[in-house]
Scaffold this active site. Sequence first.
Site, mmCIF file in Angstrom:
data_model
loop_
_atom_site.group_PDB
_atom_site.id
_atom_site.type_symbol
_atom_site.label_atom_id
_atom_site.label_comp_id
_atom_site.label_asym_id
_atom_site.label_seq_id
_atom_site.Cartn_x
_atom_site.Cartn_y
_atom_site.Cartn_z
ATOM 1 N N LYS A 13 3.015 -0.634 -1.571
ATOM 2 C CA LYS A 13 3.220 0.222 -2.746
ATOM 3 C C LYS A 13 1.954 1.017 -3.077
ATOM 4 O O LYS A 13 2.036 2.205 -3.388
ATOM 5 C CB LYS A 13 3.600 -0.692 -3.917
ATOM 6 C CG LYS A 13 4.198 -0.016 -5.096
ATOM 7 C CD LYS A 13 4.987 -1.017 -5.942
ATOM 8 C CE LYS A 13 4.120 -2.159 -6.433
ATOM 9 N NZ LYS A 13 3.387 -1.839 -7.664
ATOM 10 N N ARG A 88 8.154 -4.138 -16.049
ATOM 11 C CA ARG A 88 8.392 -5.336 -15.250
ATOM 12 C C ARG A 88 9.687 -6.040 -15.668
ATOM 13 O O ARG A 88 10.203 -6.859 -14.939
ATOM 14 C CB ARG A 88 7.246 -6.332 -15.447
ATOM 15 C CG ARG A 88 6.055 -6.049 -14.577
ATOM 16 C CD ARG A 88 5.138 -7.252 -14.515
ATOM 17 N NE ARG A 88 3.782 -6.846 -14.185
ATOM 18 C CZ ARG A 88 3.392 -6.538 -12.958
ATOM 19 N NH1 ARG A 88 4.234 -6.608 -11.949
ATOM 20 N NH2 ARG A 88 2.161 -6.162 -12.740
ATOM 21 N N ARG A 127 -3.158 -12.198 6.736
ATOM 22 C CA ARG A 127 -4.405 -11.570 6.287
ATOM 23 C C ARG A 127 -5.575 -12.538 6.387
ATOM 24 O O ARG A 127 -5.445 -13.716 6.053
ATOM 25 C CB ARG A 127 -4.292 -11.155 4.818
ATOM 26 C CG ARG A 127 -3.457 -9.939 4.587
ATOM 27 C CD ARG A 127 -3.449 -9.679 3.086
ATOM 28 N NE ARG A 127 -2.501 -8.651 2.729
ATOM 29 C CZ ARG A 127 -2.008 -8.495 1.502
ATOM 30 N NH1 ARG A 127 -2.386 -9.318 0.529
ATOM 31 N NH2 ARG A 127 -1.161 -7.532 1.249
ATOM 32 N N ARG A 160 -7.311 -16.214 2.012
ATOM 33 C CA ARG A 160 -7.395 -16.405 0.554
ATOM 34 C C ARG A 160 -6.248 -17.294 0.082
ATOM 35 O O ARG A 160 -5.153 -17.259 0.652
ATOM 36 C CB ARG A 160 -7.308 -15.048 -0.155
ATOM 37 C CG ARG A 160 -8.508 -14.139 0.072
ATOM 38 C CD ARG A 160 -8.263 -12.819 -0.623
ATOM 39 N NE ARG A 160 -7.334 -13.037 -1.738
ATOM 40 C CZ ARG A 160 -6.558 -12.120 -2.285
ATOM 41 N NH1 ARG A 160 -6.585 -10.895 -1.841
ATOM 42 N NH2 ARG A 160 -5.762 -12.397 -3.276
ATOM 43 N N ARG A 171 5.347 -16.256 -4.909
ATOM 44 C CA ARG A 171 5.141 -14.962 -5.582
ATOM 45 C C ARG A 171 6.334 -14.039 -5.350
ATOM 46 O O ARG A 171 6.774 -13.323 -6.250
ATOM 47 C CB ARG A 171 3.872 -14.278 -5.052
ATOM 48 C CG ARG A 171 2.594 -14.813 -5.685
ATOM 49 C CD ARG A 171 1.372 -14.444 -4.854
ATOM 50 N NE ARG A 171 1.124 -13.018 -4.788
ATOM 51 C CZ ARG A 171 0.434 -12.424 -3.796
ATOM 52 N NH1 ARG A 171 -0.056 -13.137 -2.813
ATOM 53 N NH2 ARG A 171 0.230 -11.140 -3.821
#
Length: 214
Positions: A13, A88, A127, A160, A171
Amino acid sequence: MRLILLGPPGAGKGTQAKLLVNRFAIPQVSTGDMLRAAVKAGTRLGQEAKRYMDQGALVPDAVIIGLVRERLRQPDCAGGYILDGFPRTVAQAEALEKTLAALHASLDHVVSLEVPTEDLVLRIAGRRTCKNCGAMYHVRFSPSQTDGRCDACGGPTYQRDDDHEETVRRRLGVYAEQTTPLISFYEARGLLRRVPGTGEIAEISQRISAALGA
Ligand SMILES: [Zn+2]
């Protein structure tokens, strides 16, 4: 052009928002940036927001909506904007509708960037970040030359906490739960443009432009 950009974490995004900013010369209005700016400037709403943030509490809708209202009245928003991270919830979407009506404006499009969950998990969980310099790698798409070592500074790379598969799935679940009613809300108003968010960045950008009729 007044847009909302919706998309789960890892959908790209941010990248697409930047391309839209350049293409249409309109600002990206992000609630995170707005909150930080208002706190820094010490405005009335900024001070109020800071009280919640200092306590580690969520900033209430009324404060966020107040900030958005102030921001959308700024001269650089006269030709349009991209809303990022807001609304949201359906309650926020309804408040936005009222705010826009008061400004004699309305939304043109709500772009929903759609990427299959398994692709998002692969993108995020792969990642790796350098502990020293923050350089980012991906075990599959852009690995460092030596596994576990940063190309730029030789420091150790790590995953992370936010990028661990379990966290990513949680999430994404939270996002879907929050956003599904919002998607229906805009679909009912004929504003929703579903855009597949898989493939090359340029390809996705073209799909968005096509969806905007631009
Ligand atoms: Zn490094």
